[in-house]
Motif scaffolding. Sequence first.
Motif, PDB file in Angstrom:
ATOM      1  N   UNK A  32       0.834  -1.214   0.000  1.00 12.02           N
ATOM      2  CA  UNK A  32       0.000   0.000   0.000  1.00 12.02           C
ATOM      3  C   UNK A  32       0.867   1.261   0.000  1.00 12.02           C
ATOM      4  N   UNK A  33       1.909   1.236   0.811  1.00 11.93           N
ATOM      5  CA  UNK A  33       2.783   2.405   0.921  1.00 11.93           C
ATOM      6  C   UNK A  33       3.488   2.681  -0.410  1.00 11.93           C
ATOM      7  N   UNK A  34       3.901   1.609  -1.071  1.00 15.47           N
ATOM      8  CA  UNK A  34       4.653   1.779  -2.327  1.00 15.47           C
ATOM      9  C   UNK A  34       3.798   2.294  -3.485  1.00 15.47           C
ATOM     10  N   UNK A  35       2.481   2.364  -3.294  1.00 14.96           N
ATOM     11  CA  UNK A  35       1.608   2.926  -4.333  1.00 14.96           C
ATOM     12  C   UNK A  35       1.564   4.459  -4.280  1.00 14.96           C
ATOM     13  N   UNK A  36       2.191   5.024  -3.259  1.00 10.33           N
ATOM     14  CA  UNK A  36       2.159   6.495  -3.118  1.00 10.33           C
ATOM     15  C   UNK A  36       3.012   7.184  -4.192  1.00 10.33           C
ATOM     16  N   UNK A  37       2.649   8.415  -4.430  1.00 16.20           N
ATOM     17  CA  UNK A  37       3.443   9.277  -5.323  1.00 16.20           C
ATOM     18  C   UNK A  37       4.186  10.276  -4.445  1.00 16.20           C
ATOM     19  N   UNK A  38       5.490  10.170  -4.390  1.00 12.71           N
ATOM     20  CA  UNK A  38       6.283  11.068  -3.540  1.00 12.71           C
ATOM     21  C   UNK A  38       6.842  12.211  -4.404  1.00 12.71           C
ATOM     22  N   UNK A  39       6.674  13.473  -3.992  1.00 11.95           N
ATOM     23  CA  UNK A  39       7.120  14.624  -4.807  1.00 11.95           C
ATOM     24  C   UNK A  39       8.628  14.864  -4.683  1.00 11.95           C
ATOM     25  N   UNK A  40       9.421  13.985  -5.319  1.00 13.52           N
ATOM     26  CA  UNK A  40      10.880  14.099  -5.197  1.00 13.52           C
ATOM     27  C   UNK A  40      11.402  15.442  -5.732  1.00 13.52           C
ATOM     28  N   UNK A  41      10.772  15.941  -6.822  1.00 16.58           N
ATOM     29  CA  UNK A  41      11.238  17.210  -7.406  1.00 16.58           C
ATOM     30  C   UNK A  41      11.121  18.356  -6.398  1.00 16.58           C
ATOM     31  N   UNK A  42      10.043  18.338  -5.609  1.00 14.10           N
ATOM     32  CA  UNK A  42       9.847  19.381  -4.591  1.00 14.10           C
ATOM     33  C   UNK A  42      10.965  19.315  -3.554  1.00 14.10           C
ATOM     34  N   UNK A  43      11.337  18.095  -3.192  1.00 10.35           N
ATOM     35  CA  UNK A  43      12.409  17.927  -2.197  1.00 10.35           C
ATOM     36  C   UNK A  43      13.739  18.456  -2.733  1.00 10.35           C
ATOM     37  N   UNK A  44      13.944  18.305  -4.075  1.00  7.72           N
ATOM     38  CA  UNK A  44      15.189  18.818  -4.638  1.00  7.72           C
ATOM     39  C   UNK A  44      15.157  20.354  -4.668  1.00  7.72           C
ATOM     40  N   UNK A  45      13.995  20.913  -5.012  1.00 10.14           N
ATOM     41  CA  UNK A  45      13.855  22.369  -5.062  1.00 10.14           C
ATOM     42  C   UNK A  45      14.152  22.989  -3.701  1.00 10.14           C
ATOM     43  N   UNK A  46      13.713  22.316  -2.648  1.00  9.42           N
ATOM     44  CA  UNK A  46      13.943  22.840  -1.278  1.00  9.42           C
ATOM     45  C   UNK A  46      15.284  22.379  -0.711  1.00  9.42           C
TER      46      UNK A  46
END
Length: 452
Positions: free
Chosen positions: A10-24
Amino acid sequence: MDHAELTTEQVLKRDIPWETYMTTKLITGTCLQLLRRYDNRSESYRAQLLDDDGPAYVRVFVSILRDIFKEETIEYVLALIDEMLTGNPKRARLFHDKSLASEDTYEPFLRLLWKGNWFIQEKSCKILALIVSARPKPQDGIVANGEASNSKQKFTTINDVLKGLVEWLCAQLKKPSHPSRGVPTAINCLAALLKEPLVRSSFVQADGVKLLIPLISPASTQQSIQLLYETCLCVWLLSYYEPAIDYLATSRALARLIDVVKSSTKEKVVRVVVLTLRNLLSKGTFGAQMVDLGLLQIVQSLKAQAWSDEDLLEALNQLEEGLKDNIKKLSSFDKYKQEVLLGHLDWSPMHKDAIFWRENINNFEENDFQILRVLITILDTSSDPRALAVACFDLSQFIQHHPAGRIIVTDLKAKERVMKLMIHENAEVTKNALLCIQRLFLGAKYASFLQA
């Protein structure tokens, strides 16, 4: 959804905003590139990436767990690592790659044991146990991460990790974070870690052995059979460690192990219990206790069953021979002492044997009249009429045969306890309480006359 019931899938179905983490600036461009290649890919594709560049991915995962505190992201990365290690547990070695010598690969998992929800705690425990078990042993100047001594940076040492794990595991056994999975998770992890000398030492010092004893009981469901097996596996590993053996000797562990081996039909459970009993046989008074608890007959019954495991058959043979040797070695006073100390008093022949009392009366003086004191405690605490009757009778025998018997028994304040039993509802108890009081007041000669 309740975080305690989350699954890795279930957890692995998530969409994590990696680009946002790079921007910050919470992750680097290199991290983002590696994550894009790895994220949402097939298992076979990820396996190839790990084969080609495994340490780089470990570095990314550890840095995210170290620098990002958003719960959903932590759960996601732990799920990625869990999937990676479940697919091939040998990948735990990647955390000890030389290229990661400057990374504190233990710290995030150790911290998350206490900081996160149940999903985070459970995954951190499982991952940390695998990483610790996979560490290279110091040789040829190679040391596992966390063991380097020339670094100025403060690293989490292997000792910190093992002690932290033991602390968390004991906390779970006392007060589980999850009602049904807390204890099984802790026992499963403990069974893997008790091979470590430091874990055995820390676990015993934390008074952890007593937390295992209630879990040694016959099981019925598949889940409880697995928990019982892993608990007995923990006890077997502890049976190689003297301070743990000292604790097991003073607990109900032996009686519980014998109950399990007597009633279990699962070969792996019988095997681990028999191997444990074989280890304990020669330690302290275990041999005598095993004889008293009727283990020889149980072993002979087990030998008659069809087992496929040759190690089990060999262990049963060794246990049988050892028990027979113990029976030969036990003097009549040793047998008597075990009977009293275990509180299993019955009318075995030695109680009414005048020769036994004449030959062994001085043995009752051992350890400041320990046996007498236990007999008197039985009068206070036992609800078994047979045990009460035999204890009264044995006190009267001591008074009769020891030159200072009346004085010693009086000084130990037995009189008041025996007198209370003169009005017991059981006739056998009142008869023997009366005999004891007669000998206390009138002396052996007159009491014998009155008894007749």
